[in-house]
Design a protein around this motif. Structure first.
Motif, PDB file in Angstrom:
ATOM      1  N   ARG A 152       7.299 -45.661 -24.087  1.00  8.64           N
ATOM      2  CA  ARG A 152       6.421 -46.857 -23.585  1.00  8.64           C
ATOM      3  C   ARG A 152       6.425 -46.900 -21.684  1.00  8.64           C
ATOM      4  NH1 ARG A 152      11.757 -49.719 -23.139  1.00  8.64           N
ATOM      5  NH2 ARG A 152      11.770 -49.037 -21.488  1.00  8.64           N
ATOM      6  N   ARG A 153       6.628 -45.909 -21.204  1.00  8.35           N
ATOM      7  CA  ARG A 153       6.298 -45.744 -19.898  1.00  8.35           C
ATOM      8  C   ARG A 153       4.720 -44.712 -19.636  1.00  8.35           C
ATOM      9  NH1 ARG A 153      10.349 -42.961 -17.882  1.00  8.35           N
ATOM     10  NH2 ARG A 153      11.423 -44.690 -17.661  1.00  8.35           N
ATOM     11  N   VAL A 154       4.549 -44.244 -21.009  1.00  7.54           N
ATOM     12  CA  VAL A 154       3.100 -42.945 -20.762  1.00  7.54           C
ATOM     13  C   VAL A 154       2.795 -44.571 -21.188  1.00  7.54           C
ATOM     14  CG1 VAL A 154       2.090 -42.024 -22.613  1.00  7.54           C
ATOM     15  CG2 VAL A 154       4.233 -41.341 -21.630  1.00  7.54           C
ATOM     16  N   ALA A 155       2.717 -45.353 -22.727  1.00  6.19           N
ATOM     17  CA  ALA A 155       1.861 -46.016 -22.761  1.00  6.19           C
ATOM     18  C   ALA A 155       1.244 -46.862 -21.339  1.00  6.19           C
ATOM     19  CB  ALA A 155       2.955 -46.961 -24.148  1.00  6.19           C
ATOM     20  N   TRP A 156       2.463 -47.541 -20.962  1.00  3.04           N
ATOM     21  CA  TRP A 156       1.968 -48.505 -19.713  1.00  3.04           C
ATOM     22  C   TRP A 156       1.041 -48.353 -18.813  1.00  3.04           C
ATOM     23  CZ3 TRP A 156       2.526 -53.796 -18.986  1.00  3.04           C
ATOM     24  CH2 TRP A 156       3.755 -54.550 -19.756  1.00  3.04           C
ATOM     25  N   ASN A 157       1.416 -46.968 -18.796  1.00  7.86           N
ATOM     26  CA  ASN A 157       0.544 -46.113 -17.615  1.00  7.86           C
ATOM     27  C   ASN A 157      -0.960 -46.245 -18.379  1.00  7.86           C
ATOM     28  OD1 ASN A 157       2.661 -45.218 -15.677  1.00  7.86           O
ATOM     29  ND2 ASN A 157       3.016 -44.115 -16.736  1.00  7.86           N
ATOM     30  N   LEU A 158      -1.300 -45.761 -19.314  1.00  6.38           N
ATOM     31  CA  LEU A 158      -2.258 -45.371 -19.891  1.00  6.38           C
ATOM     32  C   LEU A 158      -2.667 -46.768 -20.151  1.00  6.38           C
ATOM     33  CD1 LEU A 158      -1.578 -43.569 -23.232  1.00  6.38           C
ATOM     34  CD2 LEU A 158      -3.110 -42.826 -21.454  1.00  6.38           C
ATOM     35  N   ALA A 159      -2.348 -48.142 -20.518  1.00  2.81           N
ATOM     36  CA  ALA A 159      -2.789 -49.480 -20.468  1.00  2.81           C
ATOM     37  C   ALA A 159      -3.062 -49.923 -18.629  1.00  2.81           C
ATOM     38  CB  ALA A 159      -1.666 -50.384 -20.485  1.00  2.81           C
ATOM     39  N   THR A 160      -2.491 -49.653 -18.274  1.00  2.53           N
ATOM     40  CA  THR A 160      -3.015 -49.871 -16.585  1.00  2.53           C
ATOM     41  C   THR A 160      -4.411 -49.061 -16.233  1.00  2.53           C
ATOM     42  OG1 THR A 160      -0.587 -49.881 -16.171  1.00  2.53           O
ATOM     43  CG2 THR A 160      -2.124 -49.953 -14.304  1.00  2.53           C
ATOM     44  N   SER A 161      -4.283 -47.696 -17.017  1.00  2.49           N
ATOM     45  CA  SER A 161      -5.148 -47.365 -16.172  1.00  2.49           C
ATOM     46  C   SER A 161      -6.962 -47.650 -17.097  1.00  2.49           C
ATOM     47  CB  SER A 161      -5.380 -45.546 -16.821  1.00  2.49           C
ATOM     48  OG  SER A 161      -4.332 -45.058 -16.427  1.00  2.49           O
ATOM     49  N   ARG A 162      -6.699 -47.609 -18.155  1.00  2.00           N
ATOM     50  CA  ARG A 162      -7.434 -48.647 -19.374  1.00  2.00           C
ATOM     51  C   ARG A 162      -7.538 -50.044 -18.858  1.00  2.00           C
ATOM     52  NH1 ARG A 162      -8.366 -47.994 -25.272  1.00  2.00           N
ATOM     53  NH2 ARG A 162      -7.793 -45.305 -24.868  1.00  2.00           N
ATOM     54  N   LEU A 163      -7.238 -50.582 -18.555  1.00  2.00           N
ATOM     55  CA  LEU A 163      -7.783 -51.860 -17.519  1.00  2.00           C
ATOM     56  C   LEU A 163      -8.833 -51.723 -16.483  1.00  2.00           C
ATOM     57  CD1 LEU A 163      -4.147 -53.853 -17.880  1.00  2.00           C
ATOM     58  CD2 LEU A 163      -6.573 -54.751 -19.009  1.00  2.00           C
ATOM     59  N   ARG A 164      -8.211 -50.751 -15.273  1.00  2.00           N
ATOM     60  CA  ARG A 164      -9.024 -50.303 -14.421  1.00  2.00           C
ATOM     61  C   ARG A 164     -10.486 -49.549 -14.676  1.00  2.00           C
ATOM     62  NH1 ARG A 164      -3.728 -47.239 -11.261  1.00  2.00           N
ATOM     63  NH2 ARG A 164      -2.272 -48.728 -10.172  1.00  2.00           N
ATOM     64  N   ARG A 165      -9.992 -49.523 -15.829  1.00  2.35           N
ATOM     65  CA  ARG A 165     -11.328 -48.817 -16.117  1.00  2.35           C
ATOM     66  C   ARG A 165     -12.408 -49.587 -16.779  1.00  2.35           C
ATOM     67  NH1 ARG A 165      -8.554 -44.558 -17.865  1.00  2.35           N
ATOM     68  NH2 ARG A 165      -8.758 -45.010 -20.448  1.00  2.35           N
ATOM     69  N   LEU A 166     -11.981 -50.857 -17.593  1.00  2.24           N
ATOM     70  CA  LEU A 166     -12.379 -51.870 -18.078  1.00  2.24           C
ATOM     71  C   LEU A 166     -12.739 -52.545 -16.870  1.00  2.24           C
ATOM     72  CD1 LEU A 166     -10.302 -52.325 -20.944  1.00  2.24           C
ATOM     73  CD2 LEU A 166     -12.546 -51.553 -21.567  1.00  2.24           C
ATOM     74  N   ALA A 167     -12.235 -52.896 -16.129  1.00  2.00           N
ATOM     75  CA  ALA A 167     -12.340 -53.928 -14.887  1.00  2.00           C
ATOM     76  C   ALA A 167     -14.195 -53.360 -13.689  1.00  2.00           C
ATOM     77  CB  ALA A 167     -11.125 -53.856 -13.884  1.00  2.00           C
ATOM     78  N   ARG A 168     -13.714 -51.625 -14.187  1.00  3.48           N
ATOM     79  CA  ARG A 168     -15.066 -51.063 -13.123  1.00  3.48           C
ATOM     80  C   ARG A 168     -16.371 -51.251 -13.713  1.00  3.48           C
ATOM     81  NH1 ARG A 168     -10.771 -47.421 -11.827  1.00  3.48           N
ATOM     82  NH2 ARG A 168     -11.638 -46.461 -13.855  1.00  3.48           N
ATOM     83  N   ALA A 169     -16.146 -51.208 -15.032  1.00  2.00           N
ATOM     84  CA  ALA A 169     -16.711 -51.129 -16.321  1.00  2.00           C
ATOM     85  C   ALA A 169     -18.053 -52.829 -16.477  1.00  2.00           C
ATOM     86  CB  ALA A 169     -16.611 -50.964 -17.816  1.00  2.00           C
ATOM     87  N   ALA A 170     -16.442 -53.704 -16.303  1.00  2.00           N
ATOM     88  CA  ALA A 170     -17.091 -54.974 -16.689  1.00  2.00           C
ATOM     89  C   ALA A 170     -17.976 -55.529 -15.144  1.00  2.00           C
ATOM     90  CB  ALA A 170     -16.110 -55.967 -16.647  1.00  2.00           C
ATOM     91  N   ARG A 171     -17.788 -54.854 -14.111  1.00  2.00           N
ATOM     92  CA  ARG A 171     -18.654 -55.414 -12.664  1.00  2.00           C
ATOM     93  C   ARG A 171     -19.854 -54.516 -13.170  1.00  2.00           C
ATOM     94  NH1 ARG A 171     -13.553 -54.302 -10.146  1.00  2.00           N
ATOM     95  NH2 ARG A 171     -14.059 -52.077  -9.902  1.00  2.00           N
ATOM     96  N   LEU A 172     -19.953 -53.345 -13.846  1.00  2.00           N
ATOM     97  CA  LEU A 172     -21.233 -52.569 -13.930  1.00  2.00           C
ATOM     98  C   LEU A 172     -22.355 -53.125 -14.684  1.00  2.00           C
ATOM     99  CD1 LEU A 172     -20.040 -49.174 -13.163  1.00  2.00           C
ATOM    100  CD2 LEU A 172     -21.156 -50.434 -12.248  1.00  2.00           C
ATOM    101  N   LEU A 173     -21.381 -53.609 -16.126  1.00  2.00           N
ATOM    102  CA  LEU A 173     -22.287 -53.783 -17.070  1.00  2.00           C
ATOM    103  C   LEU A 173     -22.519 -55.632 -17.350  1.00  2.00           C
ATOM    104  CD1 LEU A 173     -20.877 -51.407 -19.318  1.00  2.00           C
ATOM    105  CD2 LEU A 173     -22.675 -51.177 -18.272  1.00  2.00           C
ATOM    106  N   ARG A 174     -21.481 -55.671 -16.778  1.00  2.00           N
ATOM    107  CA  ARG A 174     -21.441 -57.167 -17.544  1.00  2.00           C
ATOM    108  C   ARG A 174     -20.948 -58.168 -18.875  1.00  2.00           C
ATOM    109  NH1 ARG A 174     -18.065 -59.204 -13.498  1.00  2.00           N
ATOM    110  NH2 ARG A 174     -19.386 -59.080 -11.561  1.00  2.00           N
ATOM    111  N   GLN A 175     -20.672 -57.176 -19.928  1.00  2.00           N
ATOM    112  CA  GLN A 175     -20.158 -57.264 -20.835  1.00  2.00           C
ATOM    113  C   GLN A 175     -19.098 -56.795 -21.762  1.00  2.00           C
ATOM    114  OE1 GLN A 175     -24.184 -55.499 -22.399  1.00  2.00           O
ATOM    115  NE2 GLN A 175     -23.091 -53.042 -22.980  1.00  2.00           N
ATOM    116  N   GLN A 176     -18.610 -57.058 -22.992  1.00  2.00           N
ATOM    117  CA  GLN A 176     -18.056 -56.550 -23.660  1.00  2.00           C
ATOM    118  C   GLN A 176     -18.024 -55.883 -24.752  1.00  2.00           C
ATOM    119  OE1 GLN A 176     -15.146 -60.325 -23.370  1.00  2.00           O
ATOM    120  NE2 GLN A 176     -14.652 -59.404 -21.441  1.00  2.00           N
ATOM    121  N   ARG A 177     -17.754 -55.008 -25.729  1.00  2.00           N
ATOM    122  CA  ARG A 177     -18.601 -54.871 -27.004  1.00  2.00           C
ATOM    123  C   ARG A 177     -16.852 -56.230 -27.885  1.00  2.00           C
ATOM    124  NH1 ARG A 177     -13.471 -52.214 -29.542  1.00  2.00           N
ATOM    125  NH2 ARG A 177     -11.960 -51.795 -28.322  1.00  2.00           N
TER     126      ARG A 177
END
Length: 206
Positions: free
Chosen positions: A92-117
């Motif tokens: 669970r701890r690994v999954a939450w850490n991965l999820a938090t990292s993924r949210l940060r990456r998605l937020a950065r990508a959204a700011r740059l690309l302004r699009q969602q798959r």
């Protein structure tokens, strides 16, 4: 990655049909540290973690990827992790850490690309589920994580505090604020949907 337990783009919240195994780190299949032990563990815990991560991320496909990756990492170290008092806490701890990292990456990508798959949904979730996930996504990250761990994962406040590395009183504050915000968001959503329901009930407008 390995075999997925559900179709692409959807989390199957029933018991998974298979485990994401590559090589077998332990040739003793019958032991708790071998393949059989991992399969029992995976089938017993997958659903809980999938539900938690879907509520946290708000995206079925992203949650599925994170959950699969956490179990793959556990499998790679299973001979050691199987001896832990709580192997699921490690996953669970690994999954939450991965999820938090993924949210940060998605937020950065959204700011740059302004699009969602686009996301392919296997089955339409209920309106209440959609409203809850949408409301959770509006909470600050730490409040959302505390609410999901306490109310969906059924962890006591002390365990949530340990999981997040903060004092118990901080968790209580996050839970109090998070519940208040969720109630406001859900009330707001319900109020906004009432005119639509009224129009459906009276399509002639009379």
């Amino acid at each position: 990655m390995g075999q997925r337990p559900a179709p692409a783009g959807a989390i199957d919240t029933s018991s998974p049909r298979g485990t994401p195994l590559g090589g077998d780190p332990d040739n003793s299949r019958g032991s708790s540290g071998g393949r059989d032990g991992f399969e029992v563990f995976y089938e017993a815990t997958y659903r809980r973690l999938a539900v938690q991560l879907h509520a946290y991320l708000g995206d079925r496909a992203e949650a599925e990827d994170v959950v699969q990756e956490s179990y793959i990492r556990a499998w790679q170290r299973w001979s050691a992790i199987s001896r832990y008092d709580e192997p699921f806490a490690w996953v669970r701890r690994v999954a939450w850490n991965l999820a938090t990292s993924r949210l940060r990456r998605l937020a950065r990508a959204a700011r740059l690309l302004r699009q969602q798959r686009p996301v392919t949904v296997a089955s339409a979730p209920s309106p209440d589920h959609v409203a809850l996930v949408a409301a959770l996504r509006r909470l600050p990250d730490q409040q959302r994580r505390a609410v999901v761990l306490h109310h969906l994962a059924d962890l006591p406040v002390a365990s949530v505090a340990t999981e997040l590395g903060v004092p118990k009183n901080t968790v209580l504050s996050w839970l109090h604020r998070g519940r208040a915000q969720l109630a406001a968001y859900l009330t707001e959503t319900d109020s906004a949907s009432r005119p639509n329901r009224a129009a459906d009930d009276n399509p002639t407008g009379r």
